[in-house]
Design an enzyme around this catalytic site. Structure first.
Site, short mmCIF file in Angstrom:
data_model
loop_
_atom_site.label_atom_id
_atom_site.label_comp_id
_atom_site.label_asym_id
_atom_site.label_seq_id
_atom_site.Cartn_x
_atom_site.Cartn_y
_atom_site.Cartn_z
N PRO A 125 27.95 -26.85 14.73
CA PRO A 125 26.88 -27.08 13.76
C PRO A 125 27.00 -28.22 12.25
O PRO A 125 27.54 -27.90 11.70
CB PRO A 125 27.37 -25.24 13.23
CG PRO A 125 27.93 -24.98 13.35
CD PRO A 125 29.24 -25.78 14.47
N CYS A 126 27.19 -29.38 13.04
CA CYS A 126 27.33 -30.19 11.80
C CYS A 126 25.67 -30.16 11.29
O CYS A 126 24.85 -30.63 10.00
CB CYS A 126 27.38 -31.13 12.45
SG CYS A 126 26.99 -32.00 14.00
#
Length: 173
Positions: free
Chosen positions: A135-136
């Site tokens: 989850p950037c």
């Protein structure tokens, strides 16, 4: 051999690249096969995307679960092993950020034991081939802004709000 599947999501079409055992190698919001192959080539995989196939049931269920609010739905997804040891450490740190929370690159570098590596953390995040799963979108700038997401801040904000994040007067509540 890797296969490509197209997945419709509430925030746009994704392309999933996976092998026949449903190991996920890429999940991106664009449909340029050469760009996806170039992304994978950076890791020395030396593989080509060979065929368009329906989304495997396991991956379909995981993404459906995420978009229904089941934020642990990716826990059982097998991911291809790529990236340097440092990149893998950064990506593991991203996966450790709870849904709806955010961290800066500097905070992640502290988590990894070296405040001086914030730029290297940022570079590793930029090479992440697994949107949403790694989850950037949970990484923000040190001043709290949503900049820095290759997919655009609208998608990033949508994902964060979906996970329960709110922004009031520039600060998360």
């Amino acid at each position: 051999m890797l296969n490509r599947s197209r997945l419709s999501t509430p925030i746009g079409q994704m392309v999933l690249v996976h092998d026949e055992e449903e190991v996920l190698w890429a999940a991106e919001f664009h449909d340029d096969p050469s760009a996806i192959e170039a992304s994978l080539a950076r890791f020395g995989t030396g593989v080509r995307v060979e065929a368009d196939v329906p989304v495997p049931l396991l991956l379909q269920e995981a993404f459906a679960g995420y978009f229904l609010g089941q934020f642990d739905s990716f826990d059982d997804i097998m991911m291809g092993r790529f990236g340097s040891p440092f990149e893998r450490a950064v990506w593991a740190a991203l996966r450790a950020i709870p849904p709806g929370e955010t961290r800066s690159c500097a905070a992640i570098s502290v988590m990894l034991g070296d405040i001086g590596k914030a730029r290297a953390v940022s570079a590793a995040i930029g090479r992440n081939p697994l949107a949403i799963i790694v989850p950037c979108h949970r990484v923000i700038t040190s001043d709290g802004s949503l900049a820095g997401d290759g997919g655009g801040s609208d998608r990033k904000e949508w994902l964060l709000r979906h996970e329960g994040w709110t922004l009031v007067r520039g600060q998360r509540t």
